[in-house]
Scaffold this motif. Structure first.
Motif, PDB file in Angstrom:
ATOM      1  N   ASN A  53      -3.387 -22.845   5.578  1.00  0.00           N
ATOM      2  CA  ASN A  53      -4.636 -22.839   4.797  1.00  0.00           C
ATOM      3  C   ASN A  53      -5.371 -21.509   4.943  1.00  0.00           C
ATOM      4  OD1 ASN A  53      -6.538 -23.983   3.041  1.00  0.00           O
ATOM      5  ND2 ASN A  53      -7.811 -24.691   4.758  1.00  0.00           N
ATOM      6  N   LEU A  54      -4.670 -20.433   4.594  1.00  0.00           N
ATOM      7  CA  LEU A  54      -5.207 -19.090   4.761  1.00  0.00           C
ATOM      8  C   LEU A  54      -5.586 -18.487   3.411  1.00  0.00           C
ATOM      9  CD1 LEU A  54      -2.551 -17.839   7.358  1.00  0.00           C
ATOM     10  CD2 LEU A  54      -4.785 -18.898   7.821  1.00  0.00           C
ATOM     11  N   PHE A  55      -6.114 -17.273   3.445  1.00  0.00           N
ATOM     12  CA  PHE A  55      -6.609 -16.598   2.254  1.00  0.00           C
ATOM     13  C   PHE A  55      -6.080 -15.161   2.231  1.00  0.00           C
ATOM     14  CE2 PHE A  55      -9.535 -19.809   3.607  1.00  0.00           C
ATOM     15  CZ  PHE A  55      -9.969 -20.437   2.443  1.00  0.00           C
ATOM     16  N   VAL A  56      -5.576 -14.730   1.095  1.00  0.00           N
ATOM     17  CA  VAL A  56      -5.153 -13.349   0.906  1.00  0.00           C
ATOM     18  C   VAL A  56      -6.314 -12.587   0.269  1.00  0.00           C
ATOM     19  CG1 VAL A  56      -3.526 -11.807  -0.249  1.00  0.00           C
ATOM     20  CG2 VAL A  56      -2.735 -14.005   0.660  1.00  0.00           C
ATOM     21  N   MET A  57      -6.755 -11.506   0.911  1.00  0.00           N
ATOM     22  CA  MET A  57      -7.922 -10.780   0.430  1.00  0.00           C
ATOM     23  C   MET A  57      -7.599  -9.770  -0.670  1.00  0.00           C
ATOM     24  SD  MET A  57     -10.350  -9.985   3.673  1.00  0.00           S
ATOM     25  CE  MET A  57     -11.588  -9.368   2.523  1.00  0.00           C
ATOM     26  N   ASN A  58      -6.357  -9.320  -0.774  1.00  0.00           N
ATOM     27  CA  ASN A  58      -6.008  -8.272  -1.735  1.00  0.00           C
ATOM     28  C   ASN A  58      -6.489  -8.614  -3.137  1.00  0.00           C
ATOM     29  OD1 ASN A  58      -4.205  -8.133   0.594  1.00  0.00           O
ATOM     30  ND2 ASN A  58      -3.195  -6.481  -0.524  1.00  0.00           N
ATOM     31  N   ASP A  59      -6.897  -7.564  -3.875  1.00  0.00           N
ATOM     32  CA  ASP A  59      -7.389  -7.765  -5.238  1.00  0.00           C
ATOM     33  C   ASP A  59      -6.357  -7.394  -6.300  1.00  0.00           C
ATOM     34  OD1 ASP A  59      -7.358  -5.012  -5.158  1.00  0.00           O
ATOM     35  OD2 ASP A  59      -9.521  -4.751  -5.439  1.00  0.00           O
ATOM     36  N   GLY A  60      -5.124  -7.104  -5.888  1.00  0.00           N
ATOM     37  CA  GLY A  60      -4.071  -6.740  -6.827  1.00  0.00           C
ATOM     38  C   GLY A  60      -3.828  -5.248  -6.946  1.00  0.00           C
ATOM     39  N   SER A  61      -4.672  -4.432  -6.315  1.00  0.00           N
ATOM     40  CA  SER A  61      -4.492  -2.975  -6.355  1.00  0.00           C
ATOM     41  C   SER A  61      -3.235  -2.576  -5.583  1.00  0.00           C
ATOM     42  CB  SER A  61      -5.694  -2.277  -5.722  1.00  0.00           C
ATOM     43  OG  SER A  61      -6.896  -2.632  -6.363  1.00  0.00           O
ATOM     44  N   PHE A 113       0.402   1.538  -1.961  1.00  0.00           N
ATOM     45  CA  PHE A 113       1.361   2.588  -1.583  1.00  0.00           C
ATOM     46  C   PHE A 113       1.720   3.378  -2.833  1.00  0.00           C
ATOM     47  CE2 PHE A 113       5.736   4.089  -1.350  1.00  0.00           C
ATOM     48  CZ  PHE A 113       5.798   4.714  -0.100  1.00  0.00           C
ATOM     49  N   GLU A 114       1.798   4.707  -2.687  1.00  0.00           N
ATOM     50  CA  GLU A 114       2.130   5.547  -3.840  1.00  0.00           C
ATOM     51  C   GLU A 114       2.863   6.798  -3.380  1.00  0.00           C
ATOM     52  OE1 GLU A 114      -0.107   7.413  -7.770  1.00  0.00           O
ATOM     53  OE2 GLU A 114      -1.266   7.125  -5.928  1.00  0.00           O
ATOM     54  N   ASN A 115       4.016   7.054  -4.006  1.00  0.00           N
ATOM     55  CA  ASN A 115       4.717   8.315  -3.786  1.00  0.00           C
ATOM     56  C   ASN A 115       5.355   8.754  -5.093  1.00  0.00           C
ATOM     57  OD1 ASN A 115       7.060   6.795  -4.105  1.00  0.00           O
ATOM     58  ND2 ASN A 115       7.649   6.876  -1.950  1.00  0.00           N
ATOM     59  N   HIS A 116       6.249   9.740  -5.049  1.00  0.00           N
ATOM     60  CA  HIS A 116       6.825  10.294  -6.272  1.00  0.00           C
ATOM     61  C   HIS A 116       7.686   9.286  -7.025  1.00  0.00           C
ATOM     62  CE1 HIS A 116      10.036  10.814  -3.288  1.00  0.00           C
ATOM     63  NE2 HIS A 116      10.883  10.859  -4.307  1.00  0.00           N
ATOM     64  N   GLN A 117       8.081   8.197  -6.346  1.00  0.00           N
ATOM     65  CA  GLN A 117       8.923   7.191  -6.993  1.00  0.00           C
ATOM     66  C   GLN A 117       8.106   6.101  -7.669  1.00  0.00           C
ATOM     67  OE1 GLN A 117      11.404   6.047  -3.622  1.00  0.00           O
ATOM     68  NE2 GLN A 117      13.082   7.302  -4.429  1.00  0.00           N
ATOM     69  N   GLY A 118       6.809   6.051  -7.377  1.00  0.00           N
ATOM     70  CA  GLY A 118       5.980   5.028  -7.999  1.00  0.00           C
ATOM     71  C   GLY A 118       5.009   4.394  -7.016  1.00  0.00           C
ATOM     72  N   THR A 119       4.561   3.197  -7.348  1.00  0.00           N
ATOM     73  CA  THR A 119       3.585   2.486  -6.525  1.00  0.00           C
ATOM     74  C   THR A 119       4.138   1.130  -6.104  1.00  0.00           C
ATOM     75  OG1 THR A 119       2.522   1.431  -8.441  1.00  0.00           O
ATOM     76  CG2 THR A 119       1.678   3.583  -7.757  1.00  0.00           C
ATOM     77  N   SER A 120       3.544   0.574  -5.052  1.00  0.00           N
ATOM     78  CA  SER A 120       3.906  -0.780  -4.631  1.00  0.00           C
ATOM     79  C   SER A 120       2.731  -1.417  -3.896  1.00  0.00           C
ATOM     80  CB  SER A 120       5.160  -0.782  -3.757  1.00  0.00           C
ATOM     81  OG  SER A 120       4.955  -0.035  -2.578  1.00  0.00           O
ATOM     82  N   HIS A 121       2.890  -2.695  -3.625  1.00  0.00           N
ATOM     83  CA  HIS A 121       1.837  -3.500  -2.993  1.00  0.00           C
ATOM     84  C   HIS A 121       2.421  -4.117  -1.729  1.00  0.00           C
ATOM     85  CE1 HIS A 121       1.337  -3.314  -7.338  1.00  0.00           C
ATOM     86  NE2 HIS A 121       0.044  -3.550  -7.196  1.00  0.00           N
ATOM     87  N   ILE A 122       2.361  -3.402  -0.622  1.00  0.00           N
ATOM     88  CA  ILE A 122       3.039  -3.846   0.599  1.00  0.00           C
ATOM     89  C   ILE A 122       2.098  -4.006   1.788  1.00  0.00           C
ATOM     90  CG2 ILE A 122       5.335  -3.021  -0.025  1.00  0.00           C
ATOM     91  CD1 ILE A 122       4.786  -0.454   1.495  1.00  0.00           C
ATOM     92  N   ASP A 123       0.833  -3.622   1.597  1.00  0.00           N
ATOM     93  CA  ASP A 123      -0.160  -3.766   2.666  1.00  0.00           C
ATOM     94  C   ASP A 123      -1.043  -4.958   2.337  1.00  0.00           C
ATOM     95  OD1 ASP A 123       0.159  -0.983   4.188  1.00  0.00           O
ATOM     96  OD2 ASP A 123       0.248  -0.603   2.032  1.00  0.00           O
ATOM     97  N   ILE A 124      -1.178  -5.872   3.286  1.00  0.00           N
ATOM     98  CA  ILE A 124      -1.817  -7.164   3.009  1.00  0.00           C
ATOM     99  C   ILE A 124      -2.898  -7.436   4.047  1.00  0.00           C
ATOM    100  CG2 ILE A 124      -1.371  -9.589   2.482  1.00  0.00           C
ATOM    101  CD1 ILE A 124       1.649  -8.898   2.573  1.00  0.00           C
ATOM    102  N   THR A 125      -3.953  -8.121   3.604  1.00  0.00           N
ATOM    103  CA  THR A 125      -4.987  -8.608   4.519  1.00  0.00           C
ATOM    104  C   THR A 125      -5.105 -10.118   4.342  1.00  0.00           C
ATOM    105  OG1 THR A 125      -6.197  -6.523   4.312  1.00  0.00           O
ATOM    106  CG2 THR A 125      -7.394  -8.392   5.257  1.00  0.00           C
TER     107      THR A 125
END
Length: 238
Positions: A164-172, A175-187
């Motif tokens: 019964n937890l909550f993910v705080m991320n807003d969808g942003s 992570f970003e480098n020359h290959q693109g972006t990703s969503h790998i850091d979570i709170t």
């Protein structure tokens, strides 16, 4: 007089770089943050580099995560600390438990599951406290903005639903480098942290790392509507 129950926490993977660590230290001062959750810190003989005159908490063997703070009211929780997960208690009037997590994409499935089990045990055994777990999980799921799902993401979502937890991320993207972006850091937070935690954001600031600097506020708002609504979507099937 500064209210010890109101402060800013930041989190970032500094990619084992002293330069990125030093820039993060400067950014923390600019943002007025009191606590840093660091992933992939630069270290030598288990001593974390780049944060002079700060209180530093980390595992003593090959630390892959750390918590750094200018505050003196923090104690380490060794029973919930490994090389990959650093956990402390912030002794305000209403104590808060905070974990900094780094789960490399190179660790095997068994170790990943063991660390997720440790985090789940933390949420369950210390559930009467507000708990915040933040870091680089190298995991993918649409709940925090990824376009795909992997086994790691499924394992984390299973924990979120079960405990019964909550993910705080807003969808942003985080992570970003020359290959693109990703969503790998979570709170991730528990129910007791929900009224205390607000304004999760990625900060557009020079950092020296390909991971975005993440910040959120503690004690500034009475209720976090965004985070509450995020939890409603966890039960959807992907």
């Amino acid at each position: 007089m500064k209210d010890e129950n109101k402060f800013i926490i930041v989190s970032q993977n500094v990619r084992n770089s002293v330069i990125s660590s030093s820039i993060l230290n400067c950014n923390v001062q600019h943002l007025g943050a009191s606590i840093l959750c660091v992933q992939e810190p630069n270290y030598y003989n288990s001593t974390i580099n780049g944060f002079p005159k700060m209180n530093i908490f980390n595992h003593k063997e090959k630390p892959r995560s750390a918590i750094v703070s200018s505050l003196n009211n923090i104690i380490g929780l060794s029973q919930f600390t490994t090389s990959h997960c650093t956990t402390v208690m912030i002794n305000t009037n209403n104590p808060i438990i905070l974990s900094s997590v780094y789960l490399s994409r190179n660790i095997d499935h068994a170790l990943f599951n063991a660390e997720v089990d440790l985090i789940s045990n933390l949420f369950n055994e210390m559930s009467h406290y507000p708990i915040i777990v933040t870091g680089d999980f190298n995991s993918h799921h649409p709940i925090w903005g990824s376009s795909n799902v992997d086994n790691r993401g499924d394992a984390i979502i299973e924990m979120v639903i079960r405990d019964n937890l909550f993910v705080m991320n807003d969808g942003s993207f985080t992570f970003e480098n020359h290959q693109g972006t990703s969503h790998i850091d979570i709170t991730i937070i528990n129910h007791n942290a929900l009224p205390l935690t607000s304004n999760w954001r990625t900060v557009d600031i020079e950092s020296g790392s390909d991971h975005k600097l993440i910040a959120f506020d503690i004690g500034f708002n009475s209720f976090n509507d965004k985070c509450s609504s995020t939890r409603k979507y966890v039960t959807k099937k992907y």
